[in-house]
Write an enzyme that holds these catalytic residues in place. Structure first.
Site, mmCIF file in Angstrom:
data_model
loop_
_atom_site.group_PDB
_atom_site.id
_atom_site.type_symbol
_atom_site.label_atom_id
_atom_site.label_comp_id
_atom_site.label_asym_id
_atom_site.label_seq_id
_atom_site.Cartn_x
_atom_site.Cartn_y
_atom_site.Cartn_z
ATOM 1 N N GLN A 23 -10.159 -6.766 19.383
ATOM 2 C CA GLN A 23 -9.769 -6.332 20.814
ATOM 3 C C GLN A 23 -11.026 -5.732 21.629
ATOM 4 O O GLN A 23 -10.746 -5.027 22.534
ATOM 5 C CB GLN A 23 -8.516 -5.362 20.991
ATOM 6 C CG GLN A 23 -8.672 -3.973 20.206
ATOM 7 C CD GLN A 23 -7.336 -3.303 20.164
ATOM 8 O OE1 GLN A 23 -6.478 -3.695 19.434
ATOM 9 N NE2 GLN A 23 -7.181 -2.386 20.838
ATOM 10 N N GLN B 29 -0.972 -2.811 28.536
ATOM 11 C CA GLN B 29 -0.819 -3.293 26.852
ATOM 12 C C GLN B 29 0.776 -3.404 26.713
ATOM 13 O O GLN B 29 1.178 -4.124 26.089
ATOM 14 C CB GLN B 29 -1.468 -2.081 26.130
ATOM 15 C CG GLN B 29 -1.145 -2.133 24.638
ATOM 16 C CD GLN B 29 -1.910 -1.334 23.747
ATOM 17 O OE1 GLN B 29 -3.154 -1.880 23.466
ATOM 18 N NE2 GLN B 29 -1.450 -0.203 23.212
ATOM 19 N N GLY C 17 2.569 4.350 24.159
ATOM 20 C CA GLY C 17 2.285 5.224 25.212
ATOM 21 C C GLY C 17 2.237 4.751 26.453
ATOM 22 O O GLY C 17 1.633 3.577 26.543
ATOM 23 N N GLN C 18 2.904 5.527 27.546
ATOM 24 C CA GLN C 18 2.667 5.038 28.863
ATOM 25 C C GLN C 18 1.208 4.639 29.342
ATOM 26 O O GLN C 18 0.865 3.918 30.203
ATOM 27 C CB GLN C 18 3.544 6.071 29.819
ATOM 28 C CG GLN C 18 3.426 5.433 31.230
ATOM 29 C CD GLN C 18 3.977 6.488 32.187
ATOM 30 O OE1 GLN C 18 4.607 7.460 31.805
ATOM 31 N NE2 GLN C 18 3.941 6.080 33.536
ATOM 32 N N HIS D 68 -0.691 10.816 19.867
ATOM 33 C CA HIS D 68 -0.113 9.912 18.564
ATOM 34 C C HIS D 68 0.985 10.828 18.122
ATOM 35 O O HIS D 68 1.952 10.243 17.564
ATOM 36 C CB HIS D 68 -1.191 9.726 17.907
ATOM 37 C CG HIS D 68 -2.282 8.987 18.305
ATOM 38 N ND1 HIS D 68 -3.596 9.021 18.667
ATOM 39 C CD2 HIS D 68 -2.198 7.417 18.595
ATOM 40 C CE1 HIS D 68 -4.332 8.286 18.659
ATOM 41 N NE2 HIS D 68 -3.430 7.032 18.908
HETATM 42 O O1 PAF Z 1 -3.337 1.398 21.552
HETATM 43 C C1 PAF Z 1 -3.779 0.932 20.527
HETATM 44 O O2 PAF Z 1 -4.137 2.172 19.802
HETATM 45 C C2 PAF Z 1 -4.302 -0.281 20.274
HETATM 46 O O3 PAF Z 1 -4.447 -1.287 21.179
HETATM 47 C C3 PAF Z 1 -3.175 -0.952 19.302
HETATM 48 C C4 PAF Z 1 -1.683 -1.087 19.715
HETATM 49 C C5 PAF Z 1 -2.775 0.153 18.159
HETATM 50 C C6 PAF Z 1 -3.609 -2.205 18.692
HETATM 51 O O4 PAF Z 1 -4.804 -2.272 18.059
#
Ligand code: PAF
Length: 295
Positions: free
Chosen positions: A58, A150, A144-145, A34
């Protein structure tokens, strides 16, 4: 750093930030990966906004929503130290008010691989990211890759819904032994952690062999054998980067993707099949901040 809890206050503060604005969506429990995204956003923008929201939409019913690591104070202190201008962290009730029923569904792309293993997962991701982009209105979103599918899902959603935002995909941040950083690595037992880098080794071996024109079937069989117990394959495939449709061998641009189970934890990773002098098919090259700010 402004810390805001509602979409209206996020939008009001975001509109006062110097543009371009880079945005990093997260679920918190921030790690070096991050941090890399935030630092890249800082190099390429006048202001940076970050969201922290553990998104219930999710997670499947048997997944780790309840025990997902939540470290808000620590995360906020780090983001403040990094010079982030805006942190948006709504409550679940504020994100999904009573009666909330809309879902963003990007179709078949969201049903393959991770989507098949985690039904509804990408609808949850696309829905929350659509709401976050609507609140922050950033110039560029940084992803991120590691979560390659996603990024494909979100690019599709952004294109289909005409959301005026660029997407930058940053290379996966890894431990020294190759394991891709993830907040969920903390769940691994010592034995699983020791075996975990074999996922990346398997994918890298396959990518290298395909690049050198080796037989795809032989390559995939060899790659499968690299995974160490107690890890077990969920899937291993070669796909095109946009649609995540399986391709045979090295059809450019391609990605070798894999997921492995380690007890209750799923590890995912991918390696681009890019040749010497060939642009990496997924990762976005660094951009010139001064040119972006002038634009
Ligand atoms: O990659 C993540 O941390 C999550 O899927 C995101 C993009 C923040 C969506 O909740």
């Amino acid at each position: 750093m402004h810390v805001v809890r509602t979409p209206a206050s996020a939008r009001a503060i975001a509109r006062t930030l110097l543009r371009p604005v880079g945005f990093v969506p997260t679920m918190g429990a921030l790690h070096r990966g991050h941090r890399t995204l935030v630092e890249r956003a800082q190099r390429e923008n006048a202001s940076v906004a970050v969201s922290i929201f553990v998104n219930p939409l999710q997670f499947g019913p048997s997944e780790d929503y309840e025990r997902y690591p939540r470290e808000f104070e620590k995360d906020a202190a780090l983001l403040d130290e990094l010079g982030v201008a805006l942190l948006y962290s709504p409550s679940v009730e504020r994100m999904y008010a009573p009666g909330f029923s809309t879902r963003v569904n990007v179709g078949v792309l969201a049903e393959r691989f991770e989507g098949a293993a985690r039904p509804g997962h990408f609808d949850g991701v696309a829905t929350v990211v659509a709401k976050l982009l609507h609140a922050i209105e950033p110039t560029t979103m940084y992803l991120g890759q590691k979560d390659a599918q996603q990024t494909a899902v979100l690019r599709r959603m952004i294109a289909d819904l005409d959301v005026p935002v660029d997407v930058v995909v940053c290379p996966t941040t890894r431990e020294a032994d190759g394991l891709a950083l993830s907040s969920r690595n903390a769940y691994l037992s010592a034995e699983e952690r020791a075996a975990a880098p074999s996922l990346h080794r398997a994918l890298a071996l396959a990518a290298e062999a395909l690049l050198h024109g080796q037989d795809p079937d032989v390559t995939m069989t060899r790659a499968r054998s690299v995974l160490l117990p107690p890890l077990a394959w969920d899937y291993l495939s070669v796909v095109d980067v946009e649609r995540f449709e399986p391709v045979r061998g090295h059809t450019r641009p391609a990605l070798v993707i894999g997921a492995a189970r380690a007890g209750a934890v799923r590890l995912i990773d991918n390696v681009s099949v890019a040749g010497i002098d060939e642009r990496d098919p997924l990762v976005t090259p660094e951009r010139d901040r001064d040119r972006l700010i002038r634009a």
